[in-house]
Design an enzyme around this catalytic site. Structure first.
Site, PDB file in Angstrom:
ATOM      1  N   LYS B 180     -19.276  57.310  -2.718  1.00 20.87           N
ATOM      2  CA  LYS B 180     -18.114  56.685  -3.346  1.00 20.87           C
ATOM      3  C   LYS B 180     -18.189  56.901  -4.847  1.00 20.87           C
ATOM      4  CE  LYS B 180     -17.734  53.572  -5.465  1.00 20.87           C
ATOM      5  NZ  LYS B 180     -17.780  52.681  -6.639  1.00 20.87           N
ATOM      6  N   THR B 191     -24.436  59.596  -8.447  1.00 19.40           N
ATOM      7  CA  THR B 191     -23.107  58.991  -8.458  1.00 19.40           C
ATOM      8  C   THR B 191     -23.224  57.509  -8.197  1.00 19.40           C
ATOM      9  OG1 THR B 191     -20.929  58.919  -7.555  1.00 19.40           O
ATOM     10  CG2 THR B 191     -22.707  59.192  -5.995  1.00 19.40           C
ATOM     11  N   GLU B 277     -10.375  59.586 -10.727  1.00 27.42           N
ATOM     12  CA  GLU B 277      -9.240  58.786 -11.192  1.00 27.42           C
ATOM     13  C   GLU B 277      -8.191  59.660 -11.880  1.00 27.42           C
ATOM     14  OE1 GLU B 277     -11.746  54.650 -11.724  1.00 27.42           O
ATOM     15  OE2 GLU B 277     -11.278  55.855 -13.478  1.00 27.42           O
ATOM     16  N   ASN B 401      -7.331  53.018 -15.799  1.00 28.70           N
ATOM     17  CA  ASN B 401      -8.422  52.365 -16.517  1.00 28.70           C
ATOM     18  C   ASN B 401      -7.954  51.351 -17.545  1.00 28.70           C
ATOM     19  OD1 ASN B 401     -11.013  53.302 -15.470  1.00 28.70           O
ATOM     20  ND2 ASN B 401     -10.030  55.288 -15.794  1.00 28.70           N
ATOM     21  N   THR B 406     -13.303  47.046 -14.835  1.00 28.10           N
ATOM     22  CA  THR B 406     -14.518  47.603 -14.210  1.00 28.10           C
ATOM     23  C   THR B 406     -15.445  46.495 -13.772  1.00 28.10           C
ATOM     24  OG1 THR B 406     -14.429  49.194 -15.991  1.00 28.10           O
ATOM     25  CG2 THR B 406     -16.260  49.400 -14.455  1.00 28.10           C
TER      26      THR B 406
END
Lengths: 406, 406
Positions: B180, B191, B277, B401, B406
């Site tokens: 992911k 990652t 994204e 974003n 986050t």
């Protein structure tokens, strides 16, 4: 888009400097795109330039002439074409334009410096530039700083200038300067273009040291997108036609002169950030308590260039997790996360490795809602510090750079 | 937005691994946000983790347990909360959740590894996680790889998985993996989250070396925005319940096994970029002819992270000037700009310090119009090379974003 208002100042003319602008039709017909600085005999000139290995043809020529020669008499600046990534033809083209200006003004070609800004990779339309020289020379005046500030723009939304008059040891010094730049900004060294002149007499070596000092604190401390331009150039001229002679100053007075020059450069650099592509916020990132200035600089730039930090600021989101994450990857020696203190506009947000007990979201929203944001980090490791100035990352930045051919 | 189609594969079950998912309601009620991996006794497990100094509480625990213990039996993963920037409370919370799972499964707590991904700086809702454990355990099955790929997502628009069956020395090996991640992606190492299992028997030290090799070529070669997450974790499991035992392999056969594992990791890493994204393009940046691999890597990342290169790609603009400008500031030792050759999708665009004579704009537009773009740079200095994978920078990235905490 730009942050706040920043009208041009009333410029003090600098005795010994005259400026002319003209239209060569390089990119847009009719636009003033040529600027000529005429510098009186006896002046000293210093320059610092991009460290990008793919530096533009005019930068290569400036570096050569400033290394070997001196007594620079003319600057020839064009916008609309960067003359970068143009190989040998680019060097020949730049040389042809300054040779033409040298011939018209009856100086040797090494006394003329070329500057270009605009699209990379296109050949400079030499004939158009040369054809505009007569108009530029006919237009020379000590009062054309504002016109020059406009004629050197590219994606800038407004012209940028600073002008100061100070007294040192009872003698007046006038300093005037202009700059341009809005994207591809991480000078190293300097911003796309900046020209500052003063009427003090300053010897060449000292002038060079003063320029380097000023640039280190100004253009080398700003970043829009981390992209260093191929054309960055900053020029400082001392005409010696005013009252002050730096050779007659004591250490304290010399520091006053340096400080005045530094301030002009810092203001010019900050004006670039306030007009950065798509910017809606002006952001100070300061790291104190570091073991070395280099460490602090690395950290400030990592935070200032983080797309996640910048998009959060755009959204007026006090997303401190992203700031700590950027700090955490910046490679600070001996970083102790439990000691780090983070303030935004004086609100204590994080300490002891996490959110401060006193902090609540409403304080954070209030802190980041304005257009001037100070991010302060104390590493609590040592005495070093550094500040950089940057902006947020907006949809507008992407749109501008997806549409504009550099 | 995502580049192209990438449906989940038909996963081979891995003997010795069962997976259960459950809903703890951490961020969104009803969403499957808890994943439990059950690993049979006798398996070996290796992990690599973020190098971000602000690493999350679960990462700190994983590193400790994998250093001192072995014989890992369970992985407990939650999405919706990163448990990062949470100080000592964060460590206690992570510990509480794995202690609860250890008690329910009657193993010692050091045999359970915790993983979290999601919002930074919020405290983990421990009670919710613990209440979901029974449902997760009741749900354990060898066929739940697809469900797990979905349950670990955050801003991902689609689940990511790879599954392979190969034969080495006449023995079958099955490898299945999920990952992911879509933003805050510059693994170092790895990652956000990746879990790969195979049914070969591989000794712990060898498994660790194999994982490091695979990560170096995969998760450490991708970047979305240069932002290294606080929670990056990649896990490789070898259950030893299949036909193959690595100790009986010769060097050639071991290399085949390594290659198969590398391929799974590279595919998982590339899937993250294809789902980055706001991404509309998948971009390979390859630099060959360097003096060292480190130099080549630095250059590939500088180009891959340049906002100006990325916005130009978004606009399908073959803006090679920005690519050369990024190369020029990347700090390649002994760079000779006159030797550099730049191809985009096999079209020669720049050489001899400028645009190639054979190049025209139509070729460039054709080269960058597709959704898969290969930027190839030959420095012509030496034999070293490096490739990284990245994506373009779109308005959508900024919007995501600016809106997502986050």
């Amino acid at each position: 888009m730009a942050v706040g208002e920043a009208p041009l100042p009333q410029f003090f003319p600098i005795a010994g400097v005259r400026i002319g602008t003209a239209s060569a039709g390089i990119k847009k017909p009719g636009r003033q795109d040529i600027t000529i600085f005429e510098i009186a005999e006896g002046a000293t000139v210093a320059g610092v330039f991009t460290k990008n290995a793919f530096c533009a043809a005019p930068v290569q020529i400036c570096q050569k002439y400033l290394r070997h020669a001196s007594a620079i008499r003319y600057l020839l600046i064009n916008t609309g074409n960067a003359n970068a990534g143009t190989g040998k033809a680019g060097l020949n083209n730049a040389q042809a334009t300054i040779a033409a200006l040298a011939e018209k003004t009856q100086v040797s070609v090494e006394k003329v410096l070329p500057f270009s800004t605009g699209v990379i990779g296109e050949h400079l339309p030499v004939e158009k530039v040369i054809q505009a020289l007569d108009a530029g020379l006919a237009n020379l005046s000590a009062d054309h700083w504002s016109a020059a500030a406009k004629a050197i723009m590219t994606t800038d939304t407004r012209p940028k200038g600073v002008s100061k008059k100070i007294h040192i040891a009872g003698k007046a010094v006038h300093i005037s300067g202009i700059s341009k730049g809005a994207g591809m900004i991480k000078p190293n060294m300097a911003t796309m273009l900046a020209y500052v002149a003063c009427d003090a007499a300053i010897a060449e070596n000292q002038l060079k040291a003063m320029l380097q000092h000023a640039c280190r604190l100004s253009f080398n401390r700003i970043t829009v997108d981390g992209d260093t331009s191929t054309n960055d150039s900053a020029i400082l001229i001392a005409t010696g036609q005013g009252e002050l002679n730096s050779q007659r100053l004591n250490t304290d007075q010399l520091q006053q002169l340096q400080k005045a020059i530094d301030e002009v450069f810092v203001e010019l650099a900050q004006l670039i950030i306030r007009d950065a592509e798509g910017a809606t916020k002006f952001v100070h990132v300061r790291v104190i308590g570091g073991l070395s200035e280099k460490d602090c600089e690395k950290t400030t730039f990592t935070i200032a260039e983080s797309p996640l930090v910048k998009t959060a600021l755009y959204a007026s989101d006090a997303n401190w997790g992203r700031i700590l994450a950027a700090l955490g990857r910046s490679g600070v020696a001996d970083l102790d996360v439990s000691r780090v203190k983070l303030h935004i506009n004086d609100v204590l947000i994080a300490e002891n490795g996490g959110r401060a007990a006193s902090y609540n979201e409403q304080q954070g929203i209030a802190a980041v809602s304005g257009s001037d944001i100070r991010i302060d980090i104390d590493l609590q490791l040592g005495q070093a510090q550094a500040t950089v100035w940057t902006c947020d990352l907006s949809n507008e930045y992407v749109t501008i750079n997806a549409e504009y051919r550099t």
